[in-house]
Design an enzyme around this catalytic site. Structure first.
Site, PDB file in Angstrom:
ATOM      1  N   ARG A   1     -13.334  -0.271   2.181  1.00 24.19           N
ATOM      2  CA  ARG A   1     -12.020  -0.643   1.662  1.00 24.19           C
ATOM      3  C   ARG A   1     -11.082   0.549   1.845  1.00 24.19           C
ATOM      4  O   ARG A   1     -11.473   1.702   1.605  1.00 24.19           O
ATOM      5  CB  ARG A   1     -12.093  -1.024   0.176  1.00 24.19           C
ATOM      6  CG  ARG A   1     -12.855  -2.314  -0.110  1.00 24.19           C
ATOM      7  CD  ARG A   1     -12.077  -3.534   0.345  1.00 24.19           C
ATOM      8  NE  ARG A   1     -12.767  -4.787   0.054  1.00 24.19           N
ATOM      9  CZ  ARG A   1     -13.543  -5.440   0.899  1.00 24.19           C
ATOM     10  NH1 ARG A   1     -13.771  -4.925   2.094  1.00 24.19           N
ATOM     11  NH2 ARG A   1     -14.116  -6.579   0.559  1.00 24.19           N
TER      12      ARG A   1
ATOM     13  N   GLU B   1      -2.252  -3.156   4.459  1.00 21.03           N
ATOM     14  CA  GLU B   1      -2.477  -3.783   5.754  1.00 21.03           C
ATOM     15  C   GLU B   1      -1.555  -4.978   5.944  1.00 21.03           C
ATOM     16  O   GLU B   1      -1.537  -5.850   5.080  1.00 21.03           O
ATOM     17  CB  GLU B   1      -3.948  -4.218   5.873  1.00 21.03           C
ATOM     18  CG  GLU B   1      -4.911  -3.045   5.809  1.00 21.03           C
ATOM     19  CD  GLU B   1      -6.374  -3.460   5.719  1.00 21.03           C
ATOM     20  OE1 GLU B   1      -7.249  -2.619   5.928  1.00 21.03           O
ATOM     21  OE2 GLU B   1      -6.643  -4.648   5.403  1.00 21.03           O
TER      22      GLU B   1
ATOM     23  N   HIS C   1      -8.783  -3.509  11.106  1.00 19.35           N
ATOM     24  CA  HIS C   1      -9.572  -4.344  10.187  1.00 19.35           C
ATOM     25  C   HIS C   1     -10.266  -5.483  10.947  1.00 19.35           C
ATOM     26  O   HIS C   1     -10.133  -6.665  10.604  1.00 19.35           O
ATOM     27  CB  HIS C   1      -8.686  -4.908   9.071  1.00 19.35           C
ATOM     28  CG  HIS C   1      -9.476  -5.298   7.846  1.00 19.35           C
ATOM     29  ND1 HIS C   1      -8.996  -5.162   6.575  1.00 19.35           N
ATOM     30  CD2 HIS C   1     -10.729  -5.829   7.711  1.00 19.35           C
ATOM     31  CE1 HIS C   1      -9.904  -5.586   5.701  1.00 19.35           C
ATOM     32  NE2 HIS C   1     -10.968  -5.990   6.374  1.00 19.35           N
TER      33      HIS C   1
END
Length: 318
Positions: free
Chosen positions: A236, A265, A284
């Site tokens: 994370r 993000e 990601h």
């Protein structure tokens, strides 16, 4: 049964099928849903499927038909679970669907950093090797992983998968975990967090984000690391203080970092890691292999089928 997928594009940009979910009710799929669009799109829905679209207590209060929220991810912080529990709304998640893919990304970053594959591939496309007087060239340090120490923070499914790959490379595996040493797989040495940061050549983050783990990789701990050490974060984004990491990279406190997640993000343009020295960032995508997304879709459909059949599995609001 009215089923609304609020933001299906991340899971299925067009290469998978919604057919199995469509067979369970009246299905509407939106690629993305802005907060202002949620009330209208979710009106009358008994089932909402979300990935990153936030569903608040206020949203639930405005949706009296809502009985089930399926989160297309392992983390479910986008849903006010306490409010859902109060209203008797089932909330399910998708556990352990991307374990192999995320562990694979750890080593994609690690091998890129130690072998600089991207750097040399780019250089050779621009004539660097063709114009070289010798049969080979290198202008970066190249590092062998065998016998290096990797410290894994969090020894859940992905942490253990990462440990197995590391062992196959001949690395010494250390872990920060709540489990006692006697409960750890063979070949893994338990360490305290500061000890792990100070002794390991690679530190890979795999723990959940909690108030205790937020920014665990901070200026103090980064200063404990070897100047040759590498930090990998596929967990994370907020596990890392990004300014502290950028400072450590730019000063040469540590050698490099590979990250697949950031605190916001998409990132802000002024995120310090975007311009930090030897910081390699992927957007990601560790979870996003086709195989992992097929698994995710299958589990999401299975969760909903079970609910319709009177069983609740992978419930996080129980």
């Amino acid at each position: 049964m009215k089923i609304v997928v609020l933001d299906g594009y991340g899971l299925n940009p067009g290469d998978l099928s919604w057919e199995e979910m469509q067979a369970l009710g009246e299905l509407t799929v939106y690629d993305r849903t802005a907060p202002a669009e949620l009330a209208e799109r979710a009106a009358g829905a008994e089932v909402l499927i979300t990935n990153k679209t936030v569903i608040t207590a206020e949203d639930m209060a405005a949706l009296p038909a809502l009985k089930y929220i399926g989160v297309l991810a392992t983390g479910y912080n986008v849903v006010d679970v306490a409010a859902a529990k109060e209203r008797g709304i089932v909330v399910t998640n998708i556990p352990a669907y991307s374990t192999a893919s995320v562990a694979q990304m750890v080593f994609a970053h690690l091998l890129n950093i130690t072998q600089r594959v991207g750097h040399y591939a780019y250089a050779n496309r621009h004539g660097r090797w063709a114009n070289n007087p010798d049969f080979c060239f290198w202008d970066t340090e190249l590092t062998e992983l065998a016998d290096k120490k990797i410290g894994i923070v969090g020894l859940g499914n992905t942490g253990q998968a990462t440990a197995r790959i590391a062992s196959a490379f001949g690395m010494q595996v250390c872990a920060y975990t709540s489990n006692p040493q006697t409960a750890l797989p063979e070949g893994i040495k338990k360490m305290e967090l500061d000890e792990l940061f100070s002794q390991c050549d690679v530190v890979s983050l795999h723990c959940p984000l909690t108030p205790e783990t937020k920014e665990l990789a901070n200026a103090r701990r980064l200063a404990l690391m070897k100047p040759t050490a590498i930090l990998i974060n596929t967990g994370r984004g907020p596990l890392v203080n990004e300014q502290d990491l950028a400072d450590a990279l730019n000063r040469g406190t540590i050698a490099a970092a590979g990250v697949d997640v950031l605190s916001t993000e998409p990132p802000r343009y002024d995120n310090p890691l975007l311009t930090a020295r030897n910081c390699f960032i992927t957007p990601h995508i560790a979870w996003a292999t086709r195989e992992a997304r097929i698994r995710l879709m299958d589990i999401a459909v299975g969760n909903l089928k079970a609910y319709i059949g009177g069983q609740i599995i992978n419930n996080v609001a129980g």
